[in-house]
Design a protein around this motif. Structure first.
Motif, short mmCIF file in Angstrom:
data_model
loop_
_atom_site.label_atom_id
_atom_site.label_comp_id
_atom_site.label_asym_id
_atom_site.label_seq_id
_atom_site.Cartn_x
_atom_site.Cartn_y
_atom_site.Cartn_z
N PRO A 137 62.36 60.67 1.61
CA PRO A 137 62.20 60.63 3.07
C PRO A 137 63.56 60.46 3.75
CG PRO A 137 60.73 59.06 1.99
CD PRO A 137 61.66 59.57 0.96
N SER A 138 63.76 61.17 4.86
CA SER A 138 65.00 61.04 5.63
C SER A 138 64.73 61.46 7.07
CB SER A 138 66.10 61.92 5.03
OG SER A 138 67.26 61.87 5.83
N ASP A 146 61.00 65.62 7.66
CA ASP A 146 61.73 64.37 7.47
C ASP A 146 61.99 64.08 6.00
OD1 ASP A 146 62.09 63.78 10.15
OD2 ASP A 146 60.25 62.59 10.30
N VAL A 147 62.59 65.06 5.32
CA VAL A 147 62.98 64.89 3.93
C VAL A 147 64.39 65.45 3.72
CG1 VAL A 147 60.64 64.95 2.99
CG2 VAL A 147 61.95 67.07 3.17
N ALA A 148 65.03 64.95 2.69
CA ALA A 148 66.33 65.45 2.26
C ALA A 148 66.37 65.33 0.75
CB ALA A 148 67.46 64.66 2.90
N GLY A 149 67.41 65.89 0.16
CA GLY A 149 67.55 65.79 -1.29
C GLY A 149 68.56 66.78 -1.79
N LEU A 163 70.17 55.13 -3.62
CA LEU A 163 69.22 55.33 -2.52
C LEU A 163 68.45 54.04 -2.22
CD1 LEU A 163 67.91 58.88 -3.47
CD2 LEU A 163 69.32 58.29 -1.48
N ALA A 164 68.09 53.29 -3.25
CA ALA A 164 67.40 52.02 -3.04
C ALA A 164 68.28 51.07 -2.22
CB ALA A 164 67.02 51.39 -4.37
N ASP A 186 60.91 55.87 -1.88
CA ASP A 186 59.87 56.88 -2.14
C ASP A 186 60.56 58.18 -2.56
OD1 ASP A 186 57.46 58.17 -2.32
OD2 ASP A 186 57.24 58.48 -0.16
N ILE A 187 61.05 58.19 -3.79
CA ILE A 187 61.91 59.26 -4.30
C ILE A 187 61.15 60.07 -5.34
CG2 ILE A 187 64.04 59.76 -5.55
CD1 ILE A 187 64.92 56.87 -4.56
#
Length: 102
Positions: A10-11, A48-51, A73-74, A80-81
């Protein structure tokens, strides 16, 4: 055997040029990751996602990166990866112009 790794989380941004400005230092750090051949940064502001999609020289390098990046990321509060790895069929991929080396 090369390993393809797909990360998504999520981003709410930044995206586009703002992300480029914000994450240049991070991208430079990732570029030095052992076993990394390449990374393609991904984003979808509508969902609303990135990666990213990564190609690693081997499964061990990919899994070491999953551990490192999941912890990073944490630290940003992102938990929520989704991280999925795939073995690459190099012969067929080369027929279709895959860039499997640096």
């Amino acid at each position: 055997m090369t390993t393809l790794l797909v990360f998504e989380f999520p981003s709410t941004g930044p995206f586009g040029a703002e992300a480029e400005a914000a994450y240049t230092e991070l991208a430079t750090d990732i570029a030095g990751q052992d076993g990394l051949i390449w990374k393609v940064w991904t984003e979808d502001s509508q969902r609303d996602v990135a990666g990213g999609v990564y190609l690693f020289a081997d499964e061990a390098s990919a899994q070491a990166y999953v551990k490192k990046h999941t912890a990073r990321l944490a630290g940003f509060g992102i938990t929520d990866i989704t991280a999925t790895s795939y073995a690459v069929n190099e012969g067929l991929s080369r027929i279709d112009h895959a860039m499997l080396e640096r």
